[in-house]
Design a protein around this motif. Structure first.
Motif, PDB file in Angstrom:
ATOM      1  N   GLU A 111      25.533  15.664 -29.650  1.00 13.26           N
ATOM      2  CA  GLU A 111      26.438  16.429 -28.799  1.00 13.26           C
ATOM      3  C   GLU A 111      27.168  15.517 -27.822  1.00 13.26           C
ATOM      4  O   GLU A 111      26.626  14.525 -27.332  1.00 13.26           O
ATOM      5  N   PHE A 112      28.429  15.854 -27.530  1.00 11.82           N
ATOM      6  CA  PHE A 112      29.314  14.981 -26.748  1.00 11.82           C
ATOM      7  C   PHE A 112      28.707  14.589 -25.397  1.00 11.82           C
ATOM      8  O   PHE A 112      28.622  13.411 -25.061  1.00 11.82           O
ATOM      9  N   GLU A 113      28.288  15.559 -24.598  1.00 13.67           N
ATOM     10  CA  GLU A 113      27.758  15.259 -23.267  1.00 13.67           C
ATOM     11  C   GLU A 113      26.498  14.406 -23.348  1.00 13.67           C
ATOM     12  O   GLU A 113      26.278  13.513 -22.535  1.00 13.67           O
ATOM     13  N   GLN A 114      25.672  14.677 -24.321  1.00  6.88           N
ATOM     14  CA  GLN A 114      24.421  13.930 -24.473  1.00  6.88           C
ATOM     15  C   GLN A 114      24.656  12.500 -24.960  1.00  6.88           C
ATOM     16  O   GLN A 114      23.893  11.589 -24.634  1.00  6.88           O
ATOM     17  N   SER A 115      25.705  12.304 -25.746  1.00  9.63           N
ATOM     18  CA  SER A 115      25.965  10.976 -26.326  1.00  9.63           C
ATOM     19  C   SER A 115      26.776  10.061 -25.418  1.00  9.63           C
ATOM     20  O   SER A 115      26.949   8.885 -25.726  1.00  9.63           O
ATOM     21  N   LYS A 116      27.266  10.581 -24.299  1.00  9.48           N
ATOM     22  CA  LYS A 116      28.131   9.785 -23.421  1.00  9.48           C
ATOM     23  C   LYS A 116      27.528   8.436 -23.011  1.00  9.48           C
ATOM     24  O   LYS A 116      28.182   7.399 -23.136  1.00  9.48           O
ATOM     25  N   TRP A 120      29.317   4.983 -24.151  1.00  9.15           N
ATOM     26  CA  TRP A 120      29.884   4.051 -23.173  1.00  9.15           C
ATOM     27  C   TRP A 120      29.248   2.663 -23.292  1.00  9.15           C
ATOM     28  O   TRP A 120      29.933   1.648 -23.200  1.00  9.15           O
TER      29      TRP A 120
END
Length: 249
Positions: A111-116, A120
């Motif tokens: 998931e996007f938020e978890q993979s940030k 980065w």
């Protein structure tokens, strides 16, 4: 009429003089204190591939000369080419590809938020690897096109290392003569040579030399390369460097 005998030393001197005047000759053997150079070996055997480039492209002219130089000096009788610079760039490049691929795959599956944080981190690592590769190519590798090494056995084991760098000197104009004359692009070659004992405990010989000649000396009007002329020029430059001292032509 009886023929006058000529001793071995005179015969070698005569042969060397004959080459300068355009006659074919056999290069003189190396001295016992100096390993054999390119000119003491026979030319490359077998038919040569025809090398033809665009005379208007300085990049093609330089690449053709660089490739011919590597073929000529990386013979088993001469030097073993060291691919350290290429290996370092490849390792950094492949690490960058692996990091980018792994980061992209992780960002796709998580998931996007978890993979940030991981994305980065991967992005920063990829940029660092790319930046390091660029810095290495510019500051460490530079114009180096050939690094060679070999071991010779005389009274002891000796190690030789030779490094050649090349660049193109662009078209320039000379005002020394009237009317102004155009100087064609030139191939500039710099050489560094070091000979030491196998354990590098003592330096036996050291030399630097450089030279530059117009590409028109090696390529005809149609862009076909005269490999023999080029190899002879490179051989003479290497022999100068192996002789020690610093020279510039």
């Amino acid at each position: 009429m009886p023929r006058k005998k000529v001793n071995g030393t005179q015969a070698i001197s005569t042969a060397a003089a004959g080459f300068g005047s355009g006659a074919s000759s056999i290069p003189s053997p190396p001295s016992p204190d100096r390993p054999p150079g390119p000119l003491s070996l026979a030319p490359l055997p077998g038919p040569r591939d025809v090398v033809k480039v665009n005379n208007l492209s300085a990049t093609e002219l330089k690449n053709a000369c660089d490739d011919a130089l590597k073929r000529y000096l990386s013979r088993p009788e001469l030097f073993k080419q060291i691919h350290q610079h290429t290996d370092v760039r490849l390792v950094l490049g492949w690490l960058g590809v692996f990091v980018a691929g792994a980061t992209g795959l992780y960002g796709y599956k998580v998931e996007f938020e978890q993979s940030k944080p991981v994305v980065w981190t991967g992005l920063i690592l990829y940029l660092l690897l790319t930046f390091t590769q660029t810095l290495y190519s510019y500051f460490v590798e530079g114009d180096v096109v050939f690094v060679g090494k070999r071991k010779t056995f005389s009274k002891r084991i000796e190690t030789e290392r030779i490094t050649l760098s090349s660049r193109t000197i662009p078209v320039s104009f000379s005002q020394k003569h009237a009317p102004a004359s155009t100087i064609p692009p030139q191939y500039a070659l710099s050489l560094s040579y070091v000979r030491s004992t196998s354990a590098n405990k003592s330096l036996l010989a050291k030399g630097k030399t450089q030279a530059q000649v117009p590409y028109t000396r090696f390529f005809d009007s149609e862009g076909t390369m005269d490999a023999e002329v080029f190899e002879r020029w490179v051989g003479e430059l290497v022999e100068e460097g192996m002789g020690g001292g610093e020279k510039s032509t």
